[in-house]
Design a protein around this motif. Structure first.
Motif, PDB file in Angstrom:
ATOM      1  N   PRO A  17       0.826  -1.217   0.000  1.00 21.56           N
ATOM      2  CA  PRO A  17       0.000   0.000   0.000  1.00 21.56           C
ATOM      3  C   PRO A  17       0.853   1.258   0.000  1.00 21.56           C
ATOM      4  CG  PRO A  17       0.115  -0.931   2.208  1.00 21.56           C
ATOM      5  CD  PRO A  17       0.825  -1.897   1.301  1.00 21.56           C
ATOM      6  N   PRO A  18       0.302   2.376  -0.469  1.00 28.65           N
ATOM      7  CA  PRO A  18       1.046   3.644  -0.394  1.00 28.65           C
ATOM      8  C   PRO A  18       1.357   3.970   1.063  1.00 28.65           C
ATOM      9  CG  PRO A  18      -0.927   3.857  -1.767  1.00 28.65           C
ATOM     10  CD  PRO A  18      -1.023   2.535  -1.088  1.00 28.65           C
ATOM     11  N   PRO A  19       2.522   4.559   1.357  1.00 29.45           N
ATOM     12  CA  PRO A  19       2.882   4.890   2.747  1.00 29.45           C
ATOM     13  C   PRO A  19       1.841   5.816   3.385  1.00 29.45           C
ATOM     14  CG  PRO A  19       4.772   5.131   1.285  1.00 29.45           C
ATOM     15  CD  PRO A  19       3.586   4.911   0.411  1.00 29.45           C
ATOM     16  N   LEU A  20       1.602   5.610   4.664  1.00 30.51           N
ATOM     17  CA  LEU A  20       0.633   6.441   5.377  1.00 30.51           C
ATOM     18  C   LEU A  20       1.195   7.824   5.688  1.00 30.51           C
ATOM     19  CD1 LEU A  20      -0.753   3.759   7.866  1.00 30.51           C
ATOM     20  CD2 LEU A  20      -1.904   4.675   5.839  1.00 30.51           C
ATOM     21  N   LEU A  21       2.503   7.906   5.904  1.00 32.23           N
ATOM     22  CA  LEU A  21       3.144   9.181   6.210  1.00 32.23           C
ATOM     23  C   LEU A  21       4.418   9.333   5.391  1.00 32.23           C
ATOM     24  CD1 LEU A  21       2.913   9.361  10.133  1.00 32.23           C
ATOM     25  CD2 LEU A  21       1.449  10.537   8.462  1.00 32.23           C
ATOM     26  N   ILE A  79      11.609   6.684  12.121  1.00 36.22           N
ATOM     27  CA  ILE A  79      10.179   6.877  12.396  1.00 36.22           C
ATOM     28  C   ILE A  79       9.335   6.344  11.239  1.00 36.22           C
ATOM     29  CG2 ILE A  79       8.376   8.619  12.712  1.00 36.22           C
ATOM     30  CD1 ILE A  79      10.515  10.343  14.145  1.00 36.22           C
ATOM     31  N   LEU A  80       9.732   6.704  10.007  1.00 35.79           N
ATOM     32  CA  LEU A  80       8.968   6.253   8.835  1.00 35.79           C
ATOM     33  C   LEU A  80       8.994   4.735   8.705  1.00 35.79           C
ATOM     34  CD1 LEU A  80      10.010   9.001   6.244  1.00 35.79           C
ATOM     35  CD2 LEU A  80       7.783   8.754   7.372  1.00 35.79           C
ATOM     36  N   GLU A  81      10.138   4.125   9.017  1.00 33.00           N
ATOM     37  CA  GLU A  81      10.242   2.666   8.968  1.00 33.00           C
ATOM     38  C   GLU A  81       9.334   2.030  10.030  1.00 33.00           C
ATOM     39  OE1 GLU A  81      11.383  -1.334   8.326  1.00 33.00           O
ATOM     40  OE2 GLU A  81      11.305   0.455   7.047  1.00 33.00           O
ATOM     41  N   PHE A  82       9.294   2.625  11.210  1.00 34.61           N
ATOM     42  CA  PHE A  82       8.441   2.129  12.292  1.00 34.61           C
ATOM     43  C   PHE A  82       6.968   2.129  11.859  1.00 34.61           C
ATOM     44  CE2 PHE A  82       5.836   3.042  16.085  1.00 34.61           C
ATOM     45  CZ  PHE A  82       6.202   1.978  16.910  1.00 34.61           C
ATOM     46  N   ILE A  83       6.543   3.263  11.263  1.00 34.60           N
ATOM     47  CA  ILE A  83       5.165   3.374  10.791  1.00 34.60           C
ATOM     48  C   ILE A  83       4.896   2.378   9.665  1.00 34.60           C
ATOM     49  CG2 ILE A  83       3.531   4.891   9.568  1.00 34.60           C
ATOM     50  CD1 ILE A  83       3.838   5.551  12.515  1.00 34.60           C
ATOM     51  N   ARG A  84       5.856   2.252   8.732  1.00 31.29           N
ATOM     52  CA  ARG A  84       5.690   1.352   7.582  1.00 31.29           C
ATOM     53  C   ARG A  84       5.541  -0.097   8.038  1.00 31.29           C
ATOM     54  NH1 ARG A  84       3.502   1.139   2.636  1.00 31.29           N
ATOM     55  NH2 ARG A  84       4.705  -0.098   1.161  1.00 31.29           N
ATOM     56  N   GLN A  85       6.339  -0.497   9.011  1.00 35.86           N
ATOM     57  CA  GLN A  85       6.246  -1.875   9.500  1.00 35.86           C
ATOM     58  C   GLN A  85       4.869  -2.145  10.092  1.00 35.86           C
ATOM     59  OE1 GLN A  85       9.427  -3.110  12.078  1.00 35.86           O
ATOM     60  NE2 GLN A  85      11.035  -2.607  10.600  1.00 35.86           N
ATOM     61  N   HIS A  86       4.358  -1.195  10.883  1.00 36.51           N
ATOM     62  CA  HIS A  86       3.029  -1.374  11.466  1.00 36.51           C
ATOM     63  C   HIS A  86       1.954  -1.410  10.373  1.00 36.51           C
ATOM     64  CE1 HIS A  86       3.323  -1.297  15.897  1.00 36.51           C
ATOM     65  NE2 HIS A  86       4.508  -0.742  15.650  1.00 36.51           N
TER      66      HIS A  86
END
Length: 417
Positions: free
Chosen positions: A363-367, A386-393
């Motif tokens: 999916p497209p990244p959320l942030l 931070i972006l990697e943390f969000i992407r993993q979730h």
């Protein structure tokens, strides 16, 4: 002899024009061999008594390229469908001081030209106008009995261009032929001289061998003649490893050079950390950056999908959306096949891919970084973390909206209050 094609028609037209102008002109080499075998030639070559200058005058300087004029070769350019045809003047060659190219070239008749070629099956000429085969070296007979035989004295032919040793292996594998005993003996005796050939030319032969369905036979012959250990001295001499390699290569259905090379190197190199060794081999072969990256990625991840059901979703998805995933899955599949094991991991991945839409898989990244700046964060090294943390979730499907991602950042106390 074979159905028409734009390039065949163009090659026929070239012979016709040369003949009309008073020159002798035949189709030559590999296209004649393939036509006799009932194979559609990948390209056509023409041999003629016309000199390079006469060829250019006849077809026009704008429609010819003097790519090998010093060796009597001119490329004649056709339309987009017809492509290009090499037109070479019948020639005999002098000594080969460097074992790669002749010191001098003299023009001659077809029979003398045939005698300087590498193997009998590649040294025949065909007149498409009169539909006559001209075979001065017994190539048609060797085709009939399935034999790769050097023209004349094998050691002399190999000494002229050492790459011919590897080409003999490739042709024997491709057509499932035997190598004539004196020719094979010359290869075995002279194998260690292959290193005078440029790595670009060696790599090109390797690509052709490993892309072909008969890649396993090519590697077996290379091993038996000593050529493989000359090219890749890092490989193991363990015959059990060889048999495993041959079985995997024989089972490989994907026509990928990178996959075959990864299988070959990973199976035959005994180093517990093969990555640096394989990287140095790729550099020695002067492979492209893309080829090297593919081989190293496959090496690095060859066991990553051995238990896909136990992987975190974000890791599984990232592996499966990689452009090289089909090759990795093919490797997993054929490994199970060779070891007579049920293809559990392969089937799991295939099923997951089939049942998971792309917008859930990738999916497209959320942030983005811009979002983080708008949320009051100062750009820096922590952005990627931070972006990697969000992407993993997100890939783990614990969050699926922009607001959920922001809430998660608040929970981590990463946002200004």
């Amino acid at each position: 002899m074979h159905p028409n094609s734009p390039q065949r028609d163009f090659a026929l037209q070239i012979v016709h024009q040369l003949t009309q102008a008073g020159f002798l002109a035949y189709w030559a080499g590999g296209c004649v061999r393939d036509l006799l075998l009932g194979i559609t030639p990948s390209d056509y070559d023409v041999a003629t008594t016309a000199t390079p200058e006469q060829v250019q005058q006849l077809f026009g300087y704008k429609k010819t390229l003097a790519v090998g004029a010093s060796f009597g070769v001119i490329v004649v350019i056709g339309n987009k469908q017809a492509g290009q045809v090499e037109v070479a003047t019948f020639r005999k060659e002098g000594t080969y001081t460097d074992g790669r190219r002749p010191d001098q070239v003299d023009y001659c008749n077809p029979q003398q030209d045939a005698l300087r070629r590498d193997f009998t099956i590649n040294a025949m000429f065909y007149d498409p106008l009169s539909e006559t085969l001209h075979d001065f070296v017994g190539g048609q007979q060797d085709l009939a009995i399935g034999l790769i035989r050097a023209v004349g004295i094998p050691a002399d032919r190999m000494a002229e261009d050492k790459l011919r040793m590897l080409r003999a292996i490739r042709f024997a594998a491709r057509f499932d032929f035997q190598i004539e005993s004196l020719t094979r003996s010359a290869i075995e005796t002279m194998a260690d001289q292959l290193t005078v050939v440029s790595w670009e030319r060696i790599a090109d032969e390797f690509r052709k061998m490993l892309r072909h369905p008969h890649r396993s036979k090519a590697i077996e012959l290379s091993w038996q003649t000593g050529l493989l250990s000359v090219i890749i001295p890092e490989i193991s001499r363990n015959t059990n490893r060889l048999q495993q390699t041959l079985a995997l290569l024989a089972a490989q259905r994907h026509p990928s050079f990178e996959l075959a090379m990864a299988i070959l190197l990973n199976t035959l190199i005994e180093d517990p950390n093969p990555l640096p060794v394989i990287k140095s081999i790729c550099h020695r072969f002067k492979l492209s950056n893309d080829e090297t990256h593919s081989i190293l990625w496959l090496t690095e991840h060859r066991h990553s999908l051995s238990a896909p059901e136990s992987l975190p979703l974000y890791r599984l998805k990232r592996l499966l959306i990689n452009p090289l995933a089909p090759l990795l899955l093919n490797w997993i599949q054929l490994t199970d096949e060779v070891h007579h094991q049920p293809p559990v991991a392969y089937l799991f991945c295939e099923t997951y891919l089939r049942n998971t839409p792309l917008d859930r898989l990738d999916p497209p990244p959320l942030l983005t970084g811009n979002d983080l700046k708008q949320l009051g964060l100062t750009p820096g090294k922590q952005f990627s973390h931070i972006l990697e943390f969000i992407r993993q979730h997100q890939l783990n499907e614990t969050i699926d909206t922009r607001q959920a991602a922001i809430d998660l950042l608040h929970q981590q106390n990463w946002l200004p209050s």
